[in-house]
Design an enzyme around this catalytic site. Structure first.
Site, PDB file in Angstrom:
ATOM      1  CD1 TRP A  30     -19.117  14.097  59.888  1.00  0.00           C
ATOM      2  CD2 TRP A  30     -18.269  12.837  58.029  1.00  0.00           C
ATOM      3  NE1 TRP A  30     -19.987  13.443  59.435  1.00  0.00           N
ATOM      4  CE2 TRP A  30     -19.530  12.510  58.373  1.00  0.00           C
ATOM      5  CE3 TRP A  30     -17.659  12.460  56.951  1.00  0.00           C
ATOM      6  CZ2 TRP A  30     -20.305  11.394  57.624  1.00  0.00           C
ATOM      7  CZ3 TRP A  30     -18.305  11.274  56.255  1.00  0.00           C
ATOM      8  CH2 TRP A  30     -19.603  11.016  56.442  1.00  0.00           C
ATOM      9  NE  ARG A  31     -21.464  11.882  63.758  1.00  0.00           N
ATOM     10  CZ  ARG A  31     -22.658  10.899  64.086  1.00  0.00           C
ATOM     11  NH1 ARG A  31     -22.558  10.239  64.805  1.00  0.00           N
ATOM     12  NH2 ARG A  31     -23.662  11.458  63.481  1.00  0.00           N
ATOM     13  CD  GLU A  43     -22.848  19.521  57.817  1.00  0.00           C
ATOM     14  OE1 GLU A  43     -24.038  19.944  57.310  1.00  0.00           O
ATOM     15  OE2 GLU A  43     -22.792  18.393  58.772  1.00  0.00           O
ATOM     16  CE1 TYR A 126     -29.288  20.976  58.888  1.00  0.00           C
ATOM     17  CE2 TYR A 126     -27.625  20.666  57.128  1.00  0.00           C
ATOM     18  CZ  TYR A 126     -28.194  20.301  58.090  1.00  0.00           C
ATOM     19  OH  TYR A 126     -27.685  19.066  58.961  1.00  0.00           O
ATOM     20  CG  ASP A 144     -31.295  16.913  59.633  1.00  0.00           C
ATOM     21  OD1 ASP A 144     -32.100  16.672  60.307  1.00  0.00           O
ATOM     22  OD2 ASP A 144     -30.401  16.269  59.240  1.00  0.00           O
TER      23      ASP A 144
END
Length: 201
Positions: A30-31, A43, A126, A144
């Protein structure tokens, strides 16, 4: 200064985490993209689930359901099959309702405003900030457990520091550019170097 933290300490922390990130960045699927859909799926999967368990499930999930529309229309049994092994099945059902709302109310585009994100199913304080930071590279306070620990230890902050003060510090450490990279760098540092076990035990 921010909340008693000297400017030079902020800069030193920025440099420290970014230098380490440049060399030791975790290779997470996902990066490799800023696609808001991929960011949202990652997420939600990462909530209460370890990264190494999420990686293969994420890759299979987005291959099978590559868009908000595909997720919104997926049969429940298909969803649960793709989610199997991650636990907390209510997360994927909320994720689907979130996708349905994005398709019906936002033309299939993840909102760029926090107040709109907070109206979506399964999106709390968040997650709304993490979506803006990782999908849209916006300088918002993402706090977090790992990020909190890094700021407290590295900047010598009191353990009882308020979330409001931590958010102010986060915005100082994460300027208006490279928010995505800088939050990933802080999270990697907290997850791999300044871990809870190494810090408090």
């Amino acid at each position: 200064m921010w909340v008693g933290v000297a400017y030079e300490h902020i800069i030193a922390l920025q440099n420290k985490i970014l230098e380490r990130y440049a060399i030791h960045k975790r290779d997470l699927p996902w990066r490799d993209t800023a696609d808001p859909y991929y960011v949202l799926v990652s997420e939600i999967m990462l909530q209460q689930t370890q990264v190494d368990r999420v990686v293969p499930k994420f890759e299979a999930f987005v291959e099978a359901l590559p868009t908000f529309a595909a997720l919104a229309e997926a049969p429940k049994d298909r969803l649960l099959s793709l989610w199997s092994g991650l636990g907390f099945n209510s997360r994927v059902l909320r994720l689907q309702r979130c996708a349905q709302e994005i398709v019906s109310a936002h033309n299939g585009v993840l909102p760029r405003r926090r107040e709109l994100l907070l109206t979506l199913p399964g999106i709390g304080p968040y997650t709304s900030c993490s979506l803006l930071a990782f999908a849209y590279n916006m300088p918002v306070p993402v706090i977090d457990t790992n990020v909190r620990r890094v700021y407290i230890v590295e900047l010598g902050l009191p353990e009882e520091i308020s979330l409001k003060d931590l958010e102010e510090i986060a915005l100082a450490v994460i300027p208006e550019w490279r928010a995505n990279d800088r939050y990933n760098a802080v999270m990697d540092y907290g997850a791999l170097v300044l871990t809870e076990k190494k810090t408090w035990v």
